[in-house]
Enzyme design. Structure first.
Site, short mmCIF file in Angstrom:
data_model
loop_
_atom_site.label_atom_id
_atom_site.label_comp_id
_atom_site.label_asym_id
_atom_site.label_seq_id
_atom_site.Cartn_x
_atom_site.Cartn_y
_atom_site.Cartn_z
N HIS A 20 -13.08 -16.49 -1.88
CA HIS A 20 -13.58 -15.29 -2.54
C HIS A 20 -13.03 -14.03 -1.87
O HIS A 20 -13.08 -13.91 -0.66
CB HIS A 20 -15.11 -15.31 -2.51
CG HIS A 20 -15.74 -14.36 -3.45
ND1 HIS A 20 -17.01 -13.89 -3.27
CD2 HIS A 20 -15.30 -13.79 -4.61
CE1 HIS A 20 -17.33 -13.07 -4.26
NE2 HIS A 20 -16.29 -13.00 -5.08
N HIS A 98 1.86 2.92 -5.86
CA HIS A 98 2.80 1.85 -5.53
C HIS A 98 2.97 1.71 -4.02
O HIS A 98 3.07 0.59 -3.50
CB HIS A 98 4.15 2.12 -6.21
CG HIS A 98 5.13 1.01 -6.07
ND1 HIS A 98 4.92 -0.25 -6.58
CD2 HIS A 98 6.35 0.97 -5.47
CE1 HIS A 98 5.96 -1.01 -6.30
NE2 HIS A 98 6.84 -0.30 -5.63
N SER A 121 6.59 -4.11 -12.08
CA SER A 121 6.04 -5.39 -12.55
C SER A 121 5.50 -6.15 -11.35
O SER A 121 6.05 -7.16 -10.91
CB SER A 121 7.11 -6.20 -13.28
OG SER A 121 7.46 -5.57 -14.49
N ASN A 122 4.41 -5.62 -10.81
CA ASN A 122 3.78 -6.17 -9.62
C ASN A 122 2.27 -6.16 -9.81
O ASN A 122 1.73 -5.23 -10.43
CB ASN A 122 4.13 -5.33 -8.38
CG ASN A 122 5.62 -5.23 -8.18
OD1 ASN A 122 6.28 -6.20 -7.86
ND2 ASN A 122 6.17 -4.04 -8.41
#
Length: 131
Positions: A20, A98, A121-122
């Protein structure tokens, strides 16, 4: 042989080890990965496999309670953002800079490098529980 979708041994191992609030990141071919963060490179060539293919695969087995995306994806890659939203449904999204995302890779169990060649695209996936 496994009957599930995730057959990459390294990815499967990381998913099995997730607890978790642990995080797993998936990204494009250009994302810098900090020294010390486990890097699972599944890229074969430009665009293969795509970010969405890998995300779809991992989401088939990982319980995710929250995702983190770069603020910059909103303007630099809205098509990818729409595709991500379609996959994650109602899972909450937290947008971060970012630069913060790159720093947060230090805490990830692993980073999966795809062949994706589109900007921002992360994603960071935060593990939930199944109970």
């Amino acid at each position: 042989m496994r009957k599930t979708k995730v057959i990459n041994t390294q990815i499967s191992s990381v998913i099995s080890d997730m607890g978790h609030f642990d995080t797993l990141s998936i990204g494009d071919a250009g994302m810098p990965v900090p020294v010390g963060t486990k890097k699972i490179d599944v890229a074969i060539e430009n665009g293969v496999p795509s970010f969405i293919q890998v995300l779809t695969n991992i989401l088939s087995e990982l319980e995710v309670q929250k995702v983190y995306l770069a603020n910059e994806i909103k303007t630099a890659n809205p098509e990818q953002l729409a595709a991500i939203k379609a996959l994650i449904g109602e899972t909450p999204i937290e947008f971060i800079d970012h630069s913060q995302m790159k720093q947060d890779l230090n805490k990830a169990k692993a980073f999966v490098r795809t062949g994706e060649m589109t900007p921002y695209s992360n994603i960071i996936l935060e593990s939930g529980v199944v109970f």
